[in-house]
Design an enzyme around this catalytic site. Structure first.
Site, mmCIF file in Angstrom:
data_model
loop_
_atom_site.group_PDB
_atom_site.id
_atom_site.type_symbol
_atom_site.label_atom_id
_atom_site.label_comp_id
_atom_site.label_asym_id
_atom_site.label_seq_id
_atom_site.Cartn_x
_atom_site.Cartn_y
_atom_site.Cartn_z
ATOM 1 N N LYS A 1 -7.269 -5.290 -4.918
ATOM 2 C CA LYS A 1 -5.910 -5.583 -4.453
ATOM 3 C C LYS A 1 -5.730 -7.080 -4.245
ATOM 4 O O LYS A 1 -4.713 -7.665 -4.643
ATOM 5 C CB LYS A 1 -5.633 -4.826 -3.148
ATOM 6 C CG LYS A 1 -5.614 -3.307 -3.272
ATOM 7 C CD LYS A 1 -5.292 -2.672 -1.923
ATOM 8 C CE LYS A 1 -5.237 -1.158 -2.018
ATOM 9 N NZ LYS A 1 -4.888 -0.522 -0.725
ATOM 10 N N LYS B 1 -17.410 16.405 0.546
ATOM 11 C CA LYS B 1 -15.953 16.313 0.443
ATOM 12 C C LYS B 1 -15.595 14.924 -0.061
ATOM 13 O O LYS B 1 -16.108 13.928 0.462
ATOM 14 C CB LYS B 1 -15.318 16.559 1.810
ATOM 15 C CG LYS B 1 -13.802 16.372 1.841
ATOM 16 C CD LYS B 1 -13.240 16.651 3.224
ATOM 17 C CE LYS B 1 -13.707 15.631 4.230
ATOM 18 N NZ LYS B 1 -13.166 15.868 5.581
ATOM 19 N N ASP C 1 0.859 -1.174 0.000
ATOM 20 C CA ASP C 1 0.000 0.000 0.000
ATOM 21 C C ASP C 1 0.904 1.236 0.000
ATOM 22 O O ASP C 1 2.107 1.135 0.261
ATOM 23 C CB ASP C 1 -0.901 -0.032 1.241
ATOM 24 C CG ASP C 1 -1.815 1.178 1.320
ATOM 25 O OD1 ASP C 1 -2.320 1.600 0.270
ATOM 26 O OD2 ASP C 1 -2.002 1.710 2.432
ATOM 27 N N ARG D 1 -1.992 14.721 -1.894
ATOM 28 C CA ARG D 1 -3.293 14.057 -1.811
ATOM 29 C C ARG D 1 -4.375 15.117 -1.950
ATOM 30 O O ARG D 1 -4.348 16.145 -1.262
ATOM 31 C CB ARG D 1 -3.445 13.319 -0.483
ATOM 32 C CG ARG D 1 -2.512 12.134 -0.347
ATOM 33 C CD ARG D 1 -2.462 11.620 1.068
ATOM 34 N NE ARG D 1 -3.774 11.234 1.559
ATOM 35 C CZ ARG D 1 -4.305 10.016 1.397
ATOM 36 N NH1 ARG D 1 -3.614 9.091 0.757
ATOM 37 N NH2 ARG D 1 -5.483 9.721 1.889
ATOM 38 N N THR E 1 -2.621 1.151 -4.621
ATOM 39 C CA THR E 1 -3.120 2.279 -3.849
ATOM 40 C C THR E 1 -4.460 2.750 -4.387
ATOM 41 O O THR E 1 -4.803 2.492 -5.553
ATOM 42 C CB THR E 1 -2.110 3.447 -3.875
ATOM 43 O OG1 THR E 1 -2.634 4.553 -3.152
ATOM 44 C CG2 THR E 1 -1.826 3.880 -5.308
ATOM 45 N N ASP F 1 -5.106 5.983 -4.435
ATOM 46 C CA ASP F 1 -4.891 7.363 -4.883
ATOM 47 C C ASP F 1 -5.043 7.493 -6.391
ATOM 48 O O ASP F 1 -4.978 6.504 -7.129
ATOM 49 C CB ASP F 1 -3.497 7.837 -4.460
ATOM 50 C CG ASP F 1 -3.473 8.281 -3.014
ATOM 51 O OD1 ASP F 1 -4.560 8.441 -2.439
ATOM 52 O OD2 ASP F 1 -2.377 8.455 -2.465
ATOM 53 N N PHE G 1 -18.806 8.340 4.952
ATOM 54 C CA PHE G 1 -17.897 7.957 3.866
ATOM 55 C C PHE G 1 -17.911 6.447 3.685
ATOM 56 O O PHE G 1 -18.006 5.689 4.656
ATOM 57 C CB PHE G 1 -16.474 8.415 4.200
ATOM 58 C CG PHE G 1 -15.432 7.915 3.229
ATOM 59 C CD1 PHE G 1 -15.137 8.627 2.087
ATOM 60 C CD2 PHE G 1 -14.756 6.718 3.458
ATOM 61 C CE1 PHE G 1 -14.183 8.166 1.190
ATOM 62 C CE2 PHE G 1 -13.802 6.257 2.568
ATOM 63 C CZ PHE G 1 -13.523 6.988 1.427
ATOM 64 N N ASP H 1 -1.307 -0.983 6.033
ATOM 65 C CA ASP H 1 -1.513 -0.487 7.390
ATOM 66 C C ASP H 1 -2.970 -0.257 7.756
ATOM 67 O O ASP H 1 -3.282 -0.003 8.918
ATOM 68 C CB ASP H 1 -0.767 0.833 7.582
ATOM 69 C CG ASP H 1 -1.426 1.975 6.819
ATOM 70 O OD1 ASP H 1 -1.805 1.765 5.649
ATOM 71 O OD2 ASP H 1 -1.577 3.061 7.390
ATOM 72 N N GLU I 1 -8.449 14.654 7.413
ATOM 73 C CA GLU I 1 -9.444 15.523 8.039
ATOM 74 C C GLU I 1 -8.802 16.417 9.088
ATOM 75 O O GLU I 1 -9.085 17.610 9.168
ATOM 76 C CB GLU I 1 -10.553 14.684 8.667
ATOM 77 C CG GLU I 1 -11.502 14.054 7.671
ATOM 78 C CD GLU I 1 -12.729 13.472 8.355
ATOM 79 O OE1 GLU I 1 -12.631 13.137 9.550
ATOM 80 O OE2 GLU I 1 -13.788 13.382 7.706
#
Length: 1176
Positions: free
Chosen positions: A764, A559, A371, A590, A670, A672, A536, A785, A495
């Site tokens: 993944k 958001k 990750d 990010r 990831t 992202d 979320f 993690d 956050e």
């Protein structure tokens, strides 16, 4: 009673209904029918076994092993028929193995309590706060130390005393128990004044067993799950069922030895009947048959003889191998936790071993899947930049700095915008002559910034530190606190960073209490009523809040990731913001997008109704909520985007380079976005700047994806020199895995590094499974993690959890847990290397010594007419594997270090020498087996020819008998196999000396006592005075020494020959380590603390150029000319020459030709070994 029995045996029947009904305070309805439900008590059994199921469950697990089941059959055969050995010889070792293994598997789970701990899973009814809220920390469950707020429904929140609760009439309907800590669906039906009020219950209402109550004097709750049905108990994870490559090899070897055993038994049976075909041998005068034996069935007699030989030779199967392996794994796993190099002082965390079954697998890893966030990075976010209404800003010294011209700026220079906390009047806005706006634009600009940062300050789940919230309770807010005095806690570091940034810019989140959120805007206090939170989830990739502003407007703030927010926007600077988001991502930042929507009273009424219906549904609640959330989060107005930085962890680049040098391919998986992921990959060394990066992104159809894969495959095939890296996103990956797995795998295997972005957790796991089941069957390792990494950690052969800031879900579900990614190098290169070498030698040695043990027994049958006469005494048969030869190999498998740990860590290329299970290859296995047979032949025939022909070797004329001959063979065997273990040992400690030479001494002492005393409890004692007589003969001592030396001499000669003429890389490293006159030049595997590998390459080249004359270099192992550049100097190498010259141009050029460790040769003058790694 039957259900209780099934529960005790671990077979609790599933619940018959999907939901359960709990009557609060056991107030059952007085009228109407209801079905009483039975619930289990509040006991938790955290151990694997209970008193009732230990014996049957453990025996079932033990006899699933081939060797144990085999010895059980042999033991039963010995009980049923007349066999040459006692049943004790098989039964006692089997009992010992099963007992030791069973004791090893019993364990406890310890719980440490601080403050008050919830005794069961409770639905919160009320607290000492008027709003019915309380603060909880779940560190013992998921590792998150932040405070979480739980709230009671309004109707029960006011019931703060026992007397008031006694008047409550309510029913809870909720789902049956499940292990997910963050999922709970239910509803409470409250009866007040003959009316029923229905309130939804979610995770915010559930207090979990094991969690701690904080900052709240007391709470009242109702138990919904107890005992083994609590979420904590359901999350107890059993031992990993993963099997290592060594264990699979062991099973293969066992089958081969079983075939050898059966073959020997068949051969012996056939030869027996062939021999007895002659009448004089069938029924000799000294062994007449009975009438029953003459009339018995020949077929049954053949089977009986076959089984008897099977029992006689059964010790060729090493039953004690399993227990020794179990002990080695269990005891060896402590070394990981004791390793101070794997201890992280800042967080006070040491490495953890959750399963010891995979220790040796750490030395076989071929693919690492990692990750990014929190694994390669620190997961400590810092606000860097933002885009507000199409204008990009960055933070400098607590102020926002606009980048580029604003709509009304006079030039393109940087213009400074003071932080909003200084905007007490409009005149402060224009702090630079380059930023002049009209009063109307000034007001509009302030409104845009104000709304943007209010969205940041309100759309979150951040909590205030307990120090600040203590005493707030239901009283007035502590609005006089400065932003620097506030300490925020959040489950997401993003956050926390954003709320802290908003506070620095003048929009300060003060705290929340129940349905109220309070912020300070330029010193002015504002209260917002929190109406709804749209939580979320990984599917939506966004969260929202609906609040009521002080002026009465109902606003939705959203958001989330730009891919999930921008498509829902209909207003705002969408295209400019999209460009800014991509620019942020290219810097490795990010990003999150902020948007809002204002509801009319009619729209909000409809939304509120839909949310209530979805949240009170007991069936398909998640699907209904997803539909409602999608209905709400549309027609948005884009406010802007934020960009936070997540710094790389220490030594990530060096660790990834070392993994690559060890022959391990590194994949980054990831969630992202593409640009962020690529930027971080470049910064951490996963991708190199000179690497040709291929992309498989934004594919929309199967045909398009297939064509793109074929194009990539052609590009890779046409270019043999340049290294390739592949970037693939989640959408394209789904298409590739659907119908084009083979083509996708072909592309991936030809790439040096692969980056998968926008990945869902299950994707993944699918990627890892795809690699696992490929034809090569490589060993995979996954490291992560967070909770979203659990699926891939459990899918990989070895799962590593990082004990980071996203809780302990990954660490709890992993096989091993470490505090930092950099510790992975020592875990693999040192611990993994040692564990594999140790257990590989252990397995081979066990088969070797058992071949030595039983082969003389087989050979002896040729000299006793296959009468099934045993060569060894039954006590020796039993104790050979348990006592005489067990400790040296056990200590070896725990302490052996065939090379210094620092050398292993500094030279990752040595990891290649043990990859692909090379130490347990069929070639190595055959070598050890043949060695065992050859030593056995020397034991038997050496004893036979040296003293077998002359049986009167005693001074008094007494003769050697059968038991003396067998004892001589056994004595030579014990000494030889123990000395063989000594030859294999490189790292000697006092413990090794004690158990090695002590084992031989114990054998002699035991034999003297066993044969020197008439033991009253033994019915027969064949060995009485045998051993003493044997040792009193000088010829016997000569024979023992001669045979031991002969056996070991051949082994020593082979080792010397191989080390001299065909040394392995490990043996070369051992030579380098022990001989100070030969020094390894610095290479990428020998870089200093805080230094990149490429710097050491340069230092090494300077030594080569300046120290080693070309005329002295010999033994080149390559045939092509290579050209490398360092510091504007070109080094050209061919078969006969090393030469250098300066470049003509001013810029240094870099060439990448290979990624293999190249052994150039040796310098005869300075005796330096020229070996280094070419990788810029």
């Amino acid at each position: 009673m039957w259900r209780w029995v099934r529960q005790q045996l671990g077979f609790d029947p599933p619940h018959q209904s999907d939901t359960r009904t709990i009557y609060i305070a056991n107030r059952f309805p007085q009228y109407g029918l209801y079905t009483p439900q039975k619930f289990i008590d509040n006991r938790i059994i955290s151990s694997k076994y209970t008193v009732w199921n230990f014996v049957p469950k453990n025996l079932f697990e033990q006899f699933r092993r081939v060797a144990n089941f085999y010895f059980l059959i042999i033991f039963l055969v010995q009980l049923m028929i007349d066999t040459p050995t006692s049943p004790i010889t098989s039964g006692l070792p089997l009992f010992f193995v099963i007992t030791v293994t069973a004791i090893k598997q019993v364990g406890d789970i310890v719980r440490v309590a601080k403050d008050e701990i919830f005794p069961a899973d409770l639905v919160l009814l009320s607290s000492d706060r008027l709003d019915g809220s309380c603060h909880v920390t779940t560190a013992s469950l998921d590792g998150e130390t932040n405070l979480k707020t739980h709230v009671a429904v309004p109707e029960t929140a006011v019931l703060q005393t026992v007397a008031n609760l006694d008047t409550l009439i309510a029913v809870i309907e909720c789902q049956q128990p499940e292990a997910d800590l963050y999922r709970f669906m239910g509803r409470m039906i409250i009866t007040q004044q003959m009316e029923e009020i229905v309130r939804p219950l979610g995770p915010e209402s559930l207090l979990l067993r094991g969690a701690r109550l904080k900052n709240t004097k007391e709470i009242f709750g109702v138990a919904v799950y107890t005992g083994m049905e609590t979420k904590m108990a359901l999350n107890y994870k059993s031992k990993s069922q993963k099997r290592s490559a060594v264990e699979k090899s062991m099973n293969t070897f066992l089958i081969i030895y079983l075939i050898i055993l059966i073959s020997e038994a068949i051969i012996s049976t056939i030869l027996k009947y062939t021999w007895q075909a002659e009448e004089k041998w069938d029924e000799p005068w000294y062994n007449q048959k009975t009438e029953h034996q003459r009339n018995s069935s020949k077929i049954l007699k053949f089977i009986s003889d076959f089984l008897a030989f099977l029992v006689l030779y059964n010790f060729i199967i090493p039953i004690s191998l399993y227990v020794t392996v179990e002990m080695q794994k269990f005891l060896g796993s402590f070394f990981i936790g004791w390793d101070l190099d794997l201890y992280h002082e800042e967080s006070d965390q040491k490495a953890q071993v959750n399963t010891s079954d995979l220790n040796e697998e750490l030395g076989q890893v071929e693919y690492v899947f990692t990750d990014k966030t929190g694994t390669l990075t620190e997961n400590e976010m810092q606000f860097r930049e933002c885009s507000i209404n199409g204008i990009k800003y960055q933070e400098i010294n607590g102020r926002l700095v606009s980048e580029g011209p604003t709509p009304d700026s006079s030039d393109g220079n940087l213009s400074y915008l003071s932080s909003l906390s200084h905007l007490n009047n409009l005149s402060h806005l224009a702090t630079s002559s380059s930023f002049r706006t009209s009063p109307e634009n000034e007001t509009e600009l302030i409104k845009e910034h104000d709304l943007f940062f209010k969205a940041v300050s309100l759309c979150h789940t951040v909590q205030i530190s307990s120090v600040q919230t203590d005493g707030i309770g239901d009283g007035p807010w502590q609005t006089n606190l400065a932003p620097s005095q506030l300490e925020y806690y959040a489950s997401s570091p993003d956050e926390k960073a954003l709320v802290e940034a908003a506070a620095r810019f003048g929009i300060v989140f003060i705290g929340n209490s129940g349905e109220t959120m309070e912020v300070k805007t330029l010193g002015k206090l504002e209260r917002y009523k929190l109406l709804h939170i749209l939580e979320f989830n990984s599917d939506r990739r966004r969260m929202s809040v609906i609040v009521q502003a002080p002026s009465g407007e109902k606003l939705l703030f959203v958001k989330g990731a730009e891919s999930s927010v921008l498509p829902e926007c209909i207003g705002g600077e969408i295209e400019k913001t999209r460009i800014h988001v991509d620019e942020f991502a290219l810097k490795g930042l990010r990003t999150l997008c902020m948007a809002y929507r204002e509801f009319t009273p009619k729209e909000y009424e409809e939304i509120d109704r839909h949310l209530f219906e979805a949240r009170t549904a007991l069936q398909q609640r998640e699907e209904k909520l997803a539909d409602v959330f999608q209905f709400i989060e549309k027609d948005l107005i884009l406010l802007g985007a934020t960009a936070v930085e997540d710094k790389l962890q220490d030594k990530v680049r060096e660790t990834i380079e070392a993994l690559r040098m060890a022959g391990i391919k590194v994949w980054v998986l990831t969630g992202d976005k593409h640009e962020t992921a690529v930027s971080v990959s470049l910064s951490c060394g996963h991708f190199h700047r000179t690497m040709n990066i291929l992309e498989l992104i934004n594919q929309t159809s199967d045909s398009e994806c297939a064509e793109k894969l074929r194009q990539l495959a052609r590009r890779i095939t046409e270019d043999h020199v340049i290294q390739h890296g592949l970037v693939v996103d989640g959408t394209s990956l789904s298409l590739a895995l659907r119908e084009h797995e083979k083509l996708f795998m072909e592309v991936c295997k030809n790439c040096s590094a692969v980056m998968c972005c926008r990945m869902a957790p299950l994707q993944k796991a699918k990627v890892i499974r795809l690699i696992k089941i490929s034809p090569e069957k490589p060993i995979t390792l996954a490291v992560g993690d967070g909770a979203n990494d659990v699926s891939m950690i459990q899918e990989a052969h070895v799962g590593i959890g990082i004990m980071g800031k996203e809780g302990r879900q990954a660490a709890r579900n992993s096989d091993y847990a470490i505090a930092r990614f950099k510790f992975l190098s020592k875990l693999l290169f040192v611990h993994g290397h040692f564990y594999y070498i140790r257990i590989a030698t252990l397995v081979q040695y066990f088969f070797y010594k058992n071949v030595c043990f039983i082969t003389p027994q087989f050979l002896y049958q040729f000299y006793c007419l296959f009468s099934q006469q045993t060569l060894y005494d039954s006590v020796y048969l039993t104790l050979y594997n348990i006592c005489f030869t067990s400790l040296p190999i056990l200590i070896y498998s725990l302490l052996e270090q065939h090379i210094d740990p620092h050398v292993l860590q500094n030279k990752p290329a040595l990891y290649r020498d043990i990859s692909k299970n090379r130490q347990l290859s069929m070639k190595t296995f055959l070598y050890w087996t043949i060695l065992g047979f050859s030593h056995a032949f020397i034991f038997f025939f050496g004893s036979y020819f040296l003293i077998g022909k002359d049986t009167s070797l005693l001074g008094n004329g007494q003769m050697f008998g059968n038991w003396t001959f067998g004892t001589l063979v056994f004595t030579v065997m014990v000494i030889t196999v123990t000395a063989k273990m000594a030859l294999e040992t490189h790292f000697w400690t006092w413990i090794n000396h004690l158990v090695t030479w002590g084992s031989i001494l114990f054998y002699f002492v035991f034999s003297l006592f066993y044969g020197g005393i008439l033991w009253p409890f033994l019915s027969s004692q064949n060995m009485y005075f045998v051993f003493i007589q044997l040792l009193s003969s000088g010829s016997a001592w000569f024979a023992i020494i001669l045979m031991v030396v002969t056996c070991l001499f051949l082994d020593i000669v082979k080792k010397v020959f191989d080390r001299q003429f065909h040394p392995t890389n490990i043996e070369k490293a051992q030579l380098t380590e022990t001989n100070s006159s030969i020094k390894c030049l610095d290479s990428m595997c020998c870089f200093s603390e805080g230094e990149t590998a490429c710097a050491s390459v340069g230092r090494m080249l300077e030594r080569v150029i300046g120290r080693c004359s070309p005329s002295h270099v010999s033994r080149f192992s390559f045939v092509v000319t290579m050209r490398f550049t360092y510091n504007k100097t070109v080094l050209e190498v061919d078969n006969n020459l090393i030469r250098k010259h300066k470049l003509n141009d001013s810029r240094p050029r870099e060439y990448i030709k290979t990624q293999h460790l190249i052994y150039l040769g040796e310098c005869s003058k300075c005796t330096s070994r020229l070996c280094f790694w070419f990788c810029i």
